[in-house]
Motif scaffolding. Structure first.
Motif, PDB file in Angstrom:
ATOM      1  N   LYS A 206       0.720  -1.007  -0.051  1.00 30.60           N
ATOM      2  CA  LYS A 206       0.055   0.046  -0.041  1.00 30.60           C
ATOM      3  C   LYS A 206       0.923   1.178  -0.031  1.00 30.60           C
ATOM      4  CE  LYS A 206      -4.194  -1.918   2.253  1.00 30.60           C
ATOM      5  NZ  LYS A 206      -4.846  -1.933   3.539  1.00 30.60           N
ATOM      6  N   TRP A 207       0.196   2.238  -0.576  1.00 28.77           N
ATOM      7  CA  TRP A 207       1.145   3.739  -0.802  1.00 28.77           C
ATOM      8  C   TRP A 207       1.042   4.367   0.794  1.00 28.77           C
ATOM      9  CZ3 TRP A 207       4.194   6.839  -2.480  1.00 28.77           C
ATOM     10  CH2 TRP A 207       4.472   7.967  -2.357  1.00 28.77           C
ATOM     11  N   LYS A 208       2.386   4.291   1.070  1.00 29.14           N
ATOM     12  CA  LYS A 208       2.573   4.972   2.512  1.00 29.14           C
ATOM     13  C   LYS A 208       3.547   6.020   2.296  1.00 29.14           C
ATOM     14  CE  LYS A 208       1.643   0.698   4.937  1.00 29.14           C
ATOM     15  NZ  LYS A 208       2.229  -0.716   5.677  1.00 29.14           N
ATOM     16  N   PRO A 209       3.330   7.075   2.101  1.00 25.23           N
ATOM     17  CA  PRO A 209       4.367   8.369   1.862  1.00 25.23           C
ATOM     18  C   PRO A 209       5.218   8.495   3.119  1.00 25.23           C
ATOM     19  CG  PRO A 209       2.116   9.079   1.956  1.00 25.23           C
ATOM     20  CD  PRO A 209       1.882   7.845   1.892  1.00 25.23           C
ATOM     21  N   GLN A 210       4.650   8.325   4.266  1.00 22.32           N
ATOM     22  CA  GLN A 210       5.346   8.783   5.274  1.00 22.32           C
ATOM     23  C   GLN A 210       6.664   8.087   5.512  1.00 22.32           C
ATOM     24  OE1 GLN A 210       2.147   7.811   5.339  1.00 22.32           O
ATOM     25  NE2 GLN A 210       1.028   9.830   5.594  1.00 22.32           N
ATOM     26  N   GLN A 211       6.794   6.888   4.883  1.00 18.03           N
ATOM     27  CA  GLN A 211       7.886   6.122   5.126  1.00 18.03           C
ATOM     28  C   GLN A 211       9.142   6.386   3.997  1.00 18.03           C
ATOM     29  OE1 GLN A 211       7.289   1.917   3.968  1.00 18.03           O
ATOM     30  NE2 GLN A 211       6.129   2.207   2.002  1.00 18.03           N
ATOM     31  N   TYR A 212       8.936   7.384   3.152  1.00 12.73           N
ATOM     32  CA  TYR A 212      10.003   7.608   2.025  1.00 12.73           C
ATOM     33  C   TYR A 212      10.425   8.952   2.854  1.00 12.73           C
ATOM     34  CZ  TYR A 212       7.503   4.084  -0.382  1.00 12.73           C
ATOM     35  OH  TYR A 212       7.245   2.942  -1.037  1.00 12.73           O
ATOM     36  N   HIS A 213      11.763   9.143   2.686  1.00  9.96           N
ATOM     37  CA  HIS A 213      12.389  10.236   3.043  1.00  9.96           C
ATOM     38  C   HIS A 213      13.686  10.550   2.489  1.00  9.96           C
ATOM     39  CE1 HIS A 213      14.723   7.975   6.121  1.00  9.96           C
ATOM     40  NE2 HIS A 213      13.846   7.196   6.016  1.00  9.96           N
ATOM     41  N   ASP A 214      14.341  11.732   2.507  1.00  9.09           N
ATOM     42  CA  ASP A 214      15.452  12.203   1.826  1.00  9.09           C
ATOM     43  C   ASP A 214      16.969  11.378   2.536  1.00  9.09           C
ATOM     44  OD1 ASP A 214      17.657  13.026   0.110  1.00  9.09           O
ATOM     45  OD2 ASP A 214      16.645  15.342   0.156  1.00  9.09           O
ATOM     46  N   THR A 215      17.026  10.308   2.200  1.00  9.22           N
ATOM     47  CA  THR A 215      18.109   9.713   3.160  1.00  9.22           C
ATOM     48  C   THR A 215      19.645  10.344   2.531  1.00  9.22           C
ATOM     49  OG1 THR A 215      18.333   7.927   1.148  1.00  9.22           O
ATOM     50  CG2 THR A 215      17.001   7.575   3.110  1.00  9.22           C
ATOM     51  N   TYR A 216      19.645  10.963   1.346  1.00  8.43           N
ATOM     52  CA  TYR A 216      20.824  11.572   1.054  1.00  8.43           C
ATOM     53  C   TYR A 216      21.056  12.952   1.865  1.00  8.43           C
ATOM     54  CZ  TYR A 216      24.480  13.681  -1.871  1.00  8.43           C
ATOM     55  OH  TYR A 216      25.574  14.454  -2.549  1.00  8.43           O
ATOM     56  N   ARG A 217      19.690  13.587   1.860  1.00 13.17           N
ATOM     57  CA  ARG A 217      19.950  14.952   2.711  1.00 13.17           C
ATOM     58  C   ARG A 217      20.420  14.406   4.066  1.00 13.17           C
ATOM     59  NH1 ARG A 217      17.031  18.023   6.057  1.00 13.17           N
ATOM     60  NH2 ARG A 217      17.275  20.553   5.748  1.00 13.17           N
ATOM     61  N   GLU A 218      20.055  13.546   4.694  1.00 11.56           N
ATOM     62  CA  GLU A 218      20.367  13.012   5.895  1.00 11.56           C
ATOM     63  C   GLU A 218      21.786  12.551   6.168  1.00 11.56           C
ATOM     64  OE1 GLU A 218      17.441   9.958   6.882  1.00 11.56           O
ATOM     65  OE2 GLU A 218      15.845  11.264   7.101  1.00 11.56           O
ATOM     66  N   ASP A 219      22.176  11.943   5.103  1.00 10.70           N
ATOM     67  CA  ASP A 219      23.688  11.635   5.017  1.00 10.70           C
ATOM     68  C   ASP A 219      24.729  12.801   4.959  1.00 10.70           C
ATOM     69  OD1 ASP A 219      22.759   8.822   5.251  1.00 10.70           O
ATOM     70  OD2 ASP A 219      22.911   8.715   3.063  1.00 10.70           O
ATOM     71  N   ILE A 220      24.209  13.551   4.516  1.00 12.13           N
ATOM     72  CA  ILE A 220      24.886  14.865   4.309  1.00 12.13           C
ATOM     73  C   ILE A 220      24.959  15.956   5.692  1.00 12.13           C
ATOM     74  CG2 ILE A 220      25.133  17.360   3.079  1.00 12.13           C
ATOM     75  CD1 ILE A 220      26.021  15.029   1.344  1.00 12.13           C
ATOM     76  N   MET A 221      23.841  15.973   6.229  1.00  9.95           N
ATOM     77  CA  MET A 221      23.610  16.552   7.406  1.00  9.95           C
ATOM     78  C   MET A 221      24.590  15.720   8.446  1.00  9.95           C
ATOM     79  SD  MET A 221      22.012  19.227   6.665  1.00  9.95           S
ATOM     80  CE  MET A 221      22.113  19.747   8.616  1.00  9.95           C
TER      81      MET A 221
END
Length: 365
Positions: A206-221
């Motif tokens: 099922k489509w669960k948009p909350q489970q997707y996030h910008d992992t690349y930005r998190e790695d840079i931070m």
């Protein structure tokens, strides 16, 4: 909620719905400033007069259209509004179409539409109508100085205006090397298709948009925090020299890739592994003769890991068999005392072989 960026009305037929437009998305990209690598000072950009070189403030900046080299027609915001007041203040619905008829390639930028003063009922009427008929409204709207084609879509309880690209803004695919359905190089077998479908089914959810996030930005931070903690805020990391990568083969085993994706070991590789793990077949044992009385008690021959010892065993067995045959041949015409002497000779001949053979072969001797 941010301030509305546009105020006007939705118009279809004789119905007018006062609405206000708000940005529907926000950008969470990394806000990186440009620095001078010599002293790490920030770099700024100035709005300056190209004739005098002096900086110009925002209040003194106006818009103009260059109709010839160095000559401009000045256009103020009021000029742009008066050119077509209705177009700049109205979302004019032109038609209603099925949502699946508009390819995703045409969608550009979403905006929220909220009802203006006194527009709650007609707003709700359009929303419920779009929901019931399952269609979207195709409209024209002017945002800033550009007229956009737009789609009005019901998303939950909100009417969303999504700007669309015009057909001439979408580049053709003629120059791309897209394989035809009948291309020999792109033919897909039924097995590959079935395995790919099984993979898709296994990954479906099922489509669960909350489970997707910008992992690349998190790695840079995280990298930024580590540099601050290690007091390396002024360290410039240089790229490492590239290593020569091994040439890749253009031959792709889709079945093996699909099987690996499904968590299965490729059949060919599994067969190869099984072949590698098999022990070598044992050597065939000597066929016992009728004269070998104790052949059934003899142990099976050893594997070929110890060839020297097996050869010694075979030699001892041959000597023993030869001695038995000679003894029996001599015993046929002889009397009982001769048989006793043959038995003694048999024991004497077998003794050296038995001493050389392993203990477990002595019984056979």
């Amino acid at each position: 909620m941010a301030r509305s960026m546009w105020k006007g009305a939705i118009s279809f037929g004789l119905v007018h719905i006062p609405v206000e437009m708000y940005p529907a998305v926000t950008d969470h990209g990394l806000d990186l400033n440009m620095l001078d690598r010599r002293d790490f000072a920030p770099i700024g950009f100035k709005r300056y007069n190209k004739n005098t070189g002096k900086e110009v403030s925002w209040d003194d900046i106006i818009k103009g259209y260059e109709y010839s080299d160095g000559e401009y027609v000045v256009l103020s915001d009021e000029d742009l509004r008066r050119a077509n007041p209705e177009a700049t203040q109205t979302i004019d619905i032109l038609a209603f179409v099925n949502a699946d008829q508009v390819p995703l390639l045409y969608y550009e930028q979403p905006y929220y539409l909220a009802p203006g003063k006194g527009g709650d009922k007609v707003y709700a009427l359009l929303r419920e109508t779009l929901r019931e008929v399952g269609k979207i409204g195709i409209a024209n709207v002017v945002i800033r100085v550009k007229q956009h084609l737009a789609a009005l879509v019901c998303v939950g309880d909100t009417i969303v205006l999504n700007t669309l690209r015009y057909p001439d803004e979408i580049r053709p695919t003629d120059e791309l090397k897209i394989p035809d359905a009948d291309s020999k190089a792109a033919q897909v077998t039924e097995k590959e298709l079935q395995m790919a479908k099984a993979l898709v089914e296994g990954m479906s959810e099922k489509w669960k948009p909350q489970q997707y996030h910008d992992t690349y930005r998190e790695d840079i931070m995280a990298l930024i925090k580590n540099k601050i903690a290690a007091n390396q805020t002024k360290t410039i990391t240089e790229p490492e020299p590239e290593e020569d990568k091994p040439a890749k083969s253009n031959v792709i085993d889709l079945v093996a890739l699909l099987q690996a994706s499904l968590g299965k070991k490729p059949a060919k590789a599994a067969a190869d592994d099984d072949d590698d793990d098999d022990d070598p077949p044992p050597r065939k044992s000597r066929k016992p003769s009728d004269d070998d009385d104790d052949a059934g008690d003899a142990p099976p021959p050893r594997a070929r890991k110890a060839p020297a010892r097996s050869t010694a065993h075979a030699t001892a067995a041959k000597r023993t068999a030869a001695t038995k045959s000679a003894t029996k041949a001599a015993a046929k015409p002889a009397a009982k005392p001769a048989a006793k002497r043959a038995t003694a000779a048999k024991s004497a001949a077998a003794k050296p072989a038995a001493e050389k053979a392993p203990a477990r072969r002595r019984k056979a001797a």
